[in-house]
Design a protein around this motif. Structure first.
Motif, PDB file in Angstrom:
ATOM      1  N   ASN A 147     -10.015  -5.767  -3.095  1.00 52.02           N
ATOM      2  CA  ASN A 147     -10.928  -6.809  -3.553  1.00 52.02           C
ATOM      3  C   ASN A 147     -10.227  -8.124  -3.873  1.00 52.02           C
ATOM      4  O   ASN A 147     -10.678  -8.864  -4.746  1.00 52.02           O
ATOM      5  CB  ASN A 147     -11.618  -6.362  -4.856  1.00 52.02           C
ATOM      6  CG  ASN A 147     -12.967  -5.733  -4.580  1.00 52.02           C
ATOM      7  OD1 ASN A 147     -13.477  -5.859  -3.481  1.00 52.02           O
ATOM      8  ND2 ASN A 147     -13.506  -5.061  -5.585  1.00 52.02           N
ATOM      9  N   TRP A 148      -9.136  -8.418  -3.156  1.00 56.88           N
ATOM     10  CA  TRP A 148      -8.310  -9.562  -3.563  1.00 56.88           C
ATOM     11  C   TRP A 148      -9.073 -10.877  -3.570  1.00 56.88           C
ATOM     12  O   TRP A 148      -8.804 -11.756  -4.388  1.00 56.88           O
ATOM     13  CB  TRP A 148      -7.048  -9.655  -2.707  1.00 56.88           C
ATOM     14  CG  TRP A 148      -7.319  -9.887  -1.245  1.00 56.88           C
ATOM     15  CD1 TRP A 148      -7.543  -8.951  -0.304  1.00 56.88           C
ATOM     16  CD2 TRP A 148      -7.428 -11.158  -0.593  1.00 56.88           C
ATOM     17  NE1 TRP A 148      -7.789  -9.520   0.909  1.00 56.88           N
ATOM     18  CE2 TRP A 148      -7.720 -10.883   0.764  1.00 56.88           C
ATOM     19  CE3 TRP A 148      -7.308 -12.472  -1.007  1.00 56.88           C
ATOM     20  CZ2 TRP A 148      -7.894 -11.889   1.698  1.00 56.88           C
ATOM     21  CZ3 TRP A 148      -7.474 -13.485  -0.076  1.00 56.88           C
ATOM     22  CH2 TRP A 148      -7.766 -13.180   1.263  1.00 56.88           C
ATOM     23  N   ILE A 149     -10.061 -11.006  -2.671  1.00 50.45           N
ATOM     24  CA  ILE A 149     -10.809 -12.278  -2.633  1.00 50.45           C
ATOM     25  C   ILE A 149     -11.579 -12.483  -3.938  1.00 50.45           C
ATOM     26  O   ILE A 149     -11.516 -13.537  -4.569  1.00 50.45           O
ATOM     27  CB  ILE A 149     -11.804 -12.302  -1.451  1.00 50.45           C
ATOM     28  CG1 ILE A 149     -11.032 -12.298  -0.139  1.00 50.45           C
ATOM     29  CG2 ILE A 149     -12.697 -13.543  -1.537  1.00 50.45           C
ATOM     30  CD1 ILE A 149     -11.910 -12.483   1.071  1.00 50.45           C
ATOM     31  N   TYR A 150     -12.300 -11.406  -4.359  1.00 55.48           N
ATOM     32  CA  TYR A 150     -13.124 -11.543  -5.548  1.00 55.48           C
ATOM     33  C   TYR A 150     -12.272 -11.727  -6.801  1.00 55.48           C
ATOM     34  O   TYR A 150     -12.640 -12.451  -7.726  1.00 55.48           O
ATOM     35  CB  TYR A 150     -14.023 -10.312  -5.707  1.00 55.48           C
ATOM     36  CG  TYR A 150     -14.943 -10.117  -4.531  1.00 55.48           C
ATOM     37  CD1 TYR A 150     -15.519 -11.216  -3.896  1.00 55.48           C
ATOM     38  CD2 TYR A 150     -15.229  -8.853  -4.052  1.00 55.48           C
ATOM     39  CE1 TYR A 150     -16.356 -11.045  -2.812  1.00 55.48           C
ATOM     40  CE2 TYR A 150     -16.071  -8.677  -2.969  1.00 55.48           C
ATOM     41  CZ  TYR A 150     -16.627  -9.774  -2.350  1.00 55.48           C
ATOM     42  OH  TYR A 150     -17.462  -9.609  -1.285  1.00 55.48           O
ATOM     43  N   ILE A 151     -11.121 -11.052  -6.813  1.00 49.58           N
ATOM     44  CA  ILE A 151     -10.261 -11.171  -7.990  1.00 49.58           C
ATOM     45  C   ILE A 151      -9.647 -12.571  -8.047  1.00 49.58           C
ATOM     46  O   ILE A 151      -9.496 -13.160  -9.123  1.00 49.58           O
ATOM     47  CB  ILE A 151      -9.224 -10.037  -7.987  1.00 49.58           C
ATOM     48  CG1 ILE A 151      -9.971  -8.731  -8.314  1.00 49.58           C
ATOM     49  CG2 ILE A 151      -8.124 -10.280  -9.006  1.00 49.58           C
ATOM     50  CD1 ILE A 151      -9.167  -7.493  -8.178  1.00 49.58           C
ATOM     51  N   SER A 152      -9.329 -13.116  -6.884  1.00 45.57           N
ATOM     52  CA  SER A 152      -8.847 -14.510  -6.874  1.00 45.57           C
ATOM     53  C   SER A 152      -9.933 -15.449  -7.391  1.00 45.57           C
ATOM     54  O   SER A 152      -9.643 -16.448  -8.063  1.00 45.57           O
ATOM     55  CB  SER A 152      -8.457 -14.933  -5.457  1.00 45.57           C
ATOM     56  OG  SER A 152      -7.487 -14.063  -4.939  1.00 45.57           O
ATOM     57  N   PHE A 169     -17.852 -10.702 -10.208  1.00 48.27           N
ATOM     58  CA  PHE A 169     -17.040 -10.802  -9.002  1.00 48.27           C
ATOM     59  C   PHE A 169     -16.087  -9.611  -8.894  1.00 48.27           C
ATOM     60  O   PHE A 169     -16.054  -8.906  -7.900  1.00 48.27           O
ATOM     61  CB  PHE A 169     -16.245 -12.110  -8.985  1.00 48.27           C
ATOM     62  CG  PHE A 169     -16.990 -13.257  -8.361  1.00 48.27           C
ATOM     63  CD1 PHE A 169     -16.836 -13.542  -7.018  1.00 48.27           C
ATOM     64  CD2 PHE A 169     -17.828 -14.055  -9.112  1.00 48.27           C
ATOM     65  CE1 PHE A 169     -17.514 -14.597  -6.431  1.00 48.27           C
ATOM     66  CE2 PHE A 169     -18.522 -15.111  -8.538  1.00 48.27           C
ATOM     67  CZ  PHE A 169     -18.370 -15.391  -7.193  1.00 48.27           C
ATOM     68  N   ALA A 170     -15.305  -9.421  -9.975  1.00 51.65           N
ATOM     69  CA  ALA A 170     -14.257  -8.407  -9.904  1.00 51.65           C
ATOM     70  C   ALA A 170     -14.828  -7.005  -9.744  1.00 51.65           C
ATOM     71  O   ALA A 170     -14.194  -6.127  -9.153  1.00 51.65           O
ATOM     72  CB  ALA A 170     -13.371  -8.485 -11.140  1.00 51.65           C
ATOM     73  N   SER A 171     -16.044  -6.800 -10.253  1.00 49.32           N
ATOM     74  CA  SER A 171     -16.637  -5.470 -10.141  1.00 49.32           C
ATOM     75  C   SER A 171     -17.263  -5.267  -8.764  1.00 49.32           C
ATOM     76  O   SER A 171     -17.884  -4.239  -8.513  1.00 49.32           O
ATOM     77  CB  SER A 171     -17.713  -5.287 -11.218  1.00 49.32           C
ATOM     78  OG  SER A 171     -18.816  -6.134 -10.941  1.00 49.32           O
TER      79      SER A 171
END
Lengths: 734, 734
Positions: B338-343, B414-416
């Motif tokens: 999930n790197w996009i959402y975490i960014s 986002f992160a979830s």
């Protein structure tokens, strides 16, 4: 109606109203004094009445808007109980009526108190206290009358539920809660509007009159002085009456709803009925005991200050002690389950009120160290007075919060039968504690309402130039009022916290039971599925809606709730600041333009100052009040049920602590100034006095506008959430 | 160590420390100016160092007590991880070291800045800003160094867990969190002690010097002037350094712990490792970009004020924009799920910081309406200035709270992966947002620390009588610092809220995972039963402990938490009031007893004022600081885990709102005074000016003592709860 004990409730309410009428008539028989005294009293009365008329117009518009909204929701979209619009209106009407009658009495009583004080201190006390009792009895009488009227009406109109007979009482009690929202809305406007009015006038009169022109308080040469006296009536009498009417009804109704919910699954309809009427019965007994207390307040002729204080304390203490015994008796007679433990919750509630009152007295009375030290900080100027006062107010939150925490834990623990998992009964216990705290409101409110009457009597004496001796007596009455008011304030704030909690619990119960519409014979859980009610426990509810503390919607709600308390205070502080600035300009203008005012040769234009305060209060009260109504609705639409619960808890916890901080800081500043005026640190007119006057002025909106309004904010937000529950359940963004 | 990217972390921390050393050396090469300038600088330096020595002694005793307690708990009763006492000590040491090095640099830099300003504005800016950068880089360098050191050490020492390999990273990260408690404790003492010191001196100097004797700020005839300048260093530099060291490490460590917990059940050890190092990597990249930003701050010779502001803004904006791009890059390179959402969560965190900073600027800068209106309220005297300032501060809480709420909801969402039920990942997202907000701390702290250096340079210029031109330049530098400081404060408060939340989540994770002792190879759930970890979800935890919002223990905790924020502020306000009163007496005594002070013929006794501030700060800081440590322990022992969680949430929500209120009211009062001094409403010396000076004096402890200390209170209470979790789980009264 399974128990004939029920009829005690309407009976005692009617008794209260009859006695209020009797005390009113008695007061009207006393002479109003000289022509000047009558003239001044009539000025104040007219100003107060014209303000109230104006206020009711604005509030009427808001009510109209809300009733239309509720009607659309109820009749158009089935999102609400069809009784809501009507119940909402009566709640608002009776709350307003309580304030109106109390204020009318007060405005007739002040000159009569001054006149009676010309003969003796005791005479003054009797007139003022009995007039205060009119207000106390009107509030509890109308409150309990309204409650019994609605109960009988709904019991007659709502059909029994074939699937689960226990539903009927749940429907009745939650419907009745909506009349509480009407009372809350009315109370908020009364408190906010009245609070802005009175403090704009007070601050304006003090800043120009006392500080700039150097003339004493209540001097007839000060153009704002009539407005100041009107303010005492619209703020401290009408505002407080509406406020406590709402606390009183709110705590009883919320507790009844919790009682109905606690027994919904048990199948014991009889016990459910008993749990519903128990809080009303405690209140009914409280009325009778308040009346006994009121009659016990009498003292010998030529009584001294100390005797008067003793007489007043005797009255309230007597009522409190009797109510403890009477509660055990009446709940035993009712044969309520766990009656011993539930009676203990009443004792706990009363004790919490007393502890908060004592702590308020310790932190705000000039007889104790904190306020004396605050006066001393005036040696280094106004800035250190403000710093120390804020520090004092913040530290003073500790004991009340710990008392409430203890009250919550113990009343829950007792009522739950010492089992924390028995949530419904535990919450019922918290509600009972709130009812216990307010049960003797008839007499505590009498001692509270007596304060502004004595204050106005002093103003009347000063303006009518009745001489030093009379003014001294009215000052003694006034200062006596300040002491008893500390306890009254403790009860008001403490009961707001417990009532707020009980309302919050009722909100959850309402949604839990899934009662979105009357008339359907099945119970709908929030997601639309039909479930058996006794299976939907409290914890199921929390699970279903994920009302846990790590749900970001709950967290967001908590943050917004905390912010709401501050924002609301900020708005009301600014409102007072702006309205006071207009007042200052007007008073300065009159001093400048109307020649001969300061020499007493020309009469100032009092009416203009009254008009400025009226207009300022009307303009400024609308926005913060609407905010309190809109916030729970908006939060519900965005974050759903978890968000609303977070909002209510955040607002309750922050609002409660903030309210104590503001009330105590304000009270301490007021008395620090009085302590200096008593001759300490250089006495009146010295540098320390000037510094403490700044503190007092800052404290005015703290203790009389923002602080008390917070009490209502806490309760109103819960009320709105309860009434809007159908909408929140039906739709939310996240 | 599955990823070579890890080595970026220690590498960048060492790079930061090397550059800090380089900037320090560069600054030391600049001449310190005339003999008088050197003498004054040495006075201030000695005062500051002697204060710090004194403070470390007191803090040392507290640390000794806590280490003994932790050792007994760890080695005697197995209630704690055996690494805790050691980790706690290093955290305290490095936090103190950050403050010490920053302050040392600042005390060397102020005279040099004044001297450079004799030549040009740009010269002054470069010396002051690069010296500020020393502090910024020392904080981030030492922080990340400490983190990587512990990570490597624990990874080596702790054996792999045979049953569930994912446990190892959980053990490592929660152990590392305890070094955060050491940093928090040190930071609290630094902030509270430094805050009391600086404001006692400031208020004392202003009240007697400016108001009573009518001499200007920083006048060498004022005996408290050296203490005032020392105060800027110990409060605004050493205190702030320790504070932000703690925020920085706290946010990274909490997020790592949340990352480890989020993947504990997935069985994907590699991904778990990536989630743990992701926040460290973002911080490492942030260091490099901060350095680029710092070097980009340069301007042409003969630059004007506007150019300077542009240069500084360019530096911080450049770093912020680059970090967004770099985050996407590095998380992609790491191949984090999930790197996009975490960014995106990083971007959200940065945005929240910017919004809070902008809103702070709007409410507190004299370029905007609110502060200008506040100045205008001075027309009716000091009381209305205080009322309006409090109103302004309360209203100003709205935007920051809404920004944080938005930040919480969006970063979680986002992160979830847009699934609210994915709690562990959602909370990780909130932590990542906090890390994002603080990632460019290297440069934001540089612009922050530069302020007190410029302030002290001004003091030095005044006392050394360098003339109007130089003083004007240092004033310009100072006022530039005020503008950039608004953003810095926004980041400090906002990050405290998000870090507090992340810490709270880590607390729950720690108990959830049941990690009471390292070395055991099974996982123990709180009731002693062994369960498989992946089955103990977040909601299970909430269910098990009944952490729902109607549990009276949770409610009690929330009330106590709200109260704690107020009580803590009250204590610090009172502490400043008392210490300032002593200072006022001493300055008055010197004016009275030492003849010739006011004519400049005799030198005042500076040392005595320094000693009063030092003693006052030492005496007053202990009680409130211990309270912050004891409250979560006591609540845990009485109300158990639900009570502690309530306490943390109540403290966090009320504390955050209260902190913004105090910071903004204080800032607005300060600038309202400056606005009048710029020639509005009668200018310096007029009645409005006098009224706004009262506001400024009240605002001093608001914005520089109580407000910033609240940031630490919020985090420290969570840290204490985390470290004491073993004890709370083992025993509680209810």
């Amino acid at each position: 109606m399974e128990s004939s004990l029920f009829w005690l409730i309407p009976a005692s309410s009617i008794l209260a109203l009859i006695l209020a009428w009797y005390f009113y008539k008695q007061m009207m028989h006393v002479s109003e004094g000289t022509e000047t005294m009558q003239k001044i009293a009539s000025h104040v009365r007219k100003g107060a009445m014209s303000y109230l008329k104006q206020q009711y117009k604005v509030v009427g518009l808001v009510f109209l808007g809300l009733v239309i909204l509720f009607s659309i929701m109820a009749y158009g979209f089935n999102l609400q109980n069809p009784w809501v619009p009507v119940a909402f209106l009566t709640g608002g009407f009776f709350s307003g009526l309580s304030g109106f009658l109390g204020m009318k009495t007060a405005t007739y009583a002040s000159a009569r108190t001054a006149n009676a004080a010309r003969t003796s201190l005791n005479g003054g006390l009797t007139v003022a206290f009995r007039s205060g009792a009119v207000m106390g009895l009107v509030v509890v009488g109308l409150g309990l009358f309204d409650i019994s009227f609605w109960y009988i009406l709904l019991d007659y109109c709502i059909p029994a539920d074939a699937i689960n007979p226990a539903n009927k009482l749940c429907i009745i009690t939650t419907t009745m809660l909506t009349f509480g929202m009407g009372a809350s809305t009315q109370a908020l406007f009364a408190r906010v509007g009245g609070g802005i009015y009175t403090k704009a006038a007070d601050v304006g009169a003090d800043l120009v009159g006392k500080v700039e022109a150097g003339i004493p308080e209540d001097d007839p040469r000060n153009p704002a002085t009539i407005a100041d006296n009107v303010g005492d009536n619209v703020g401290d009498v009408a505002g407080m009456g509406a406020d406590l009417y709402e606390s009183y009804c709110g705590s009883i109704l919320a507790t009844s709803a919790l009682g109905a919910a606690a027994f919904i699954g048990s199948g014991d309809i009889d016990m459910q009925f008993k749990a519903v009427i128990a809080p009303m019965l405690i209140a009914a007994v409280g009325i009778v005991l308040s009346i006994i207390g009121i009659f016990s307040v009498r003292t010998k002729e030529n009584a001294k200050m100390k005797d008067l204080l003793k007489a007043l304390s005797l009255g309230t203490n007597l009522s409190s002690i009797l109510i403890i015994a009477a509660t055990f008796l009446i709940l035993w007679a009712l044969q309520l389950e766990n009656w011993i433990y539930i009676s203990c919750a009443v004792v706990i509630g009363l004790l919490v009120g007393v502890i908060i009152g004592r702590s308020t007295e310790y932190y705000t009375s000039q007889s104790y160290k904190p306020t004396q030290k605050l006066s001393e900080s005036g040696k280094t100027g106004p800035a250190t007075v403000i710093i120390s006062g804020i520090g004092l107010g913040m530290v003073s939150t500790t004991i009340p919060v710990l008392a409430v925490v203890l009250g919550i834990i113990l009343s829950y623990w007792f009522a739950s039968g010492f089992d924390f998992a028995n949530i419904s009964m535990g919450l019922y216990g918290i509600g009972i504690a709130a009812v216990g705290m307010l049960s003797t409101l008839g007499i505590t409110l009498a001692t509270d309402a007596y304060g502004p009457i004595a204050d106005n009597a002093g103003g009347n004496a000063e303006m009518s130039e009745l001489g030093q001796e009379v003014r001294k007596r009215t000052d003694a009455l006034d200062s006596l009022g300040n002491t008893t008011a500390a306890t009254g304030k403790g009860f008001a704030i403490g009961s707001a916290a417990l009532t707020g909690l009980a309302l919050l619990a009722s909100y959850i119960e309402e949604i839990r039971i899934g009662l979105t519409r009357i008339g359907e014979e099945i119970l709908i859980f929030a997601d639309g599925s039909m479930i058996e009610t006794h299976k939907a426990t409290f914890v199921d509810f929390m699970y279903y809606y994920d009302v846990t503390l790590m749900n970001p919607k709950v967290l967001s709600g908590i943050f917004i709730g905390s912010m709401m308390a501050f924002l609301f205070c900020g708005f009301t502080m600014n409102a007072v600041g702006r309205a006071a600035a207009h007042m200052v300009e007007e008073v300065r203008r009159q001093f400048r333009e109307i020649k001969g005012i300061l020499t007493g040769e020309a009469e100032p234009d009092y009416a203009r100052c009254v008009a400025i305060s009226t207009k300022g209060a009307q303009r400024e009260m609308v926005f913060p009040s609407l905010l309190a109504i809109i916030a729970p609705i908006a939060t519900g639409l965005i974050f759903g049920v978890p968000g609303v619960i977070g909002l209510l808890i955040g607002g309750l916890s922050s609002g409660f602590v903030l309210a104590i901080f503001m009330a105590n800081a304000g009270g301490a500043w007021d008395n620090a100034k009085k302590y200096v005026e008593e001759g300490n640190f250089g006495g009146k007119g010295g540098e320390v006095h000037k510094a403490t006057v700044v503190g007092d002025t800052v404290g005015d909106p703290f203790k009389d506008t923002s602080g008390p309004s917070l009490n209502i904010l806490i309760k109103l937000m819960s009320m709105v959430a309860i009434v809007m529950a159908g909408l929140t359940v039906a739709w939310s963004l996240f």
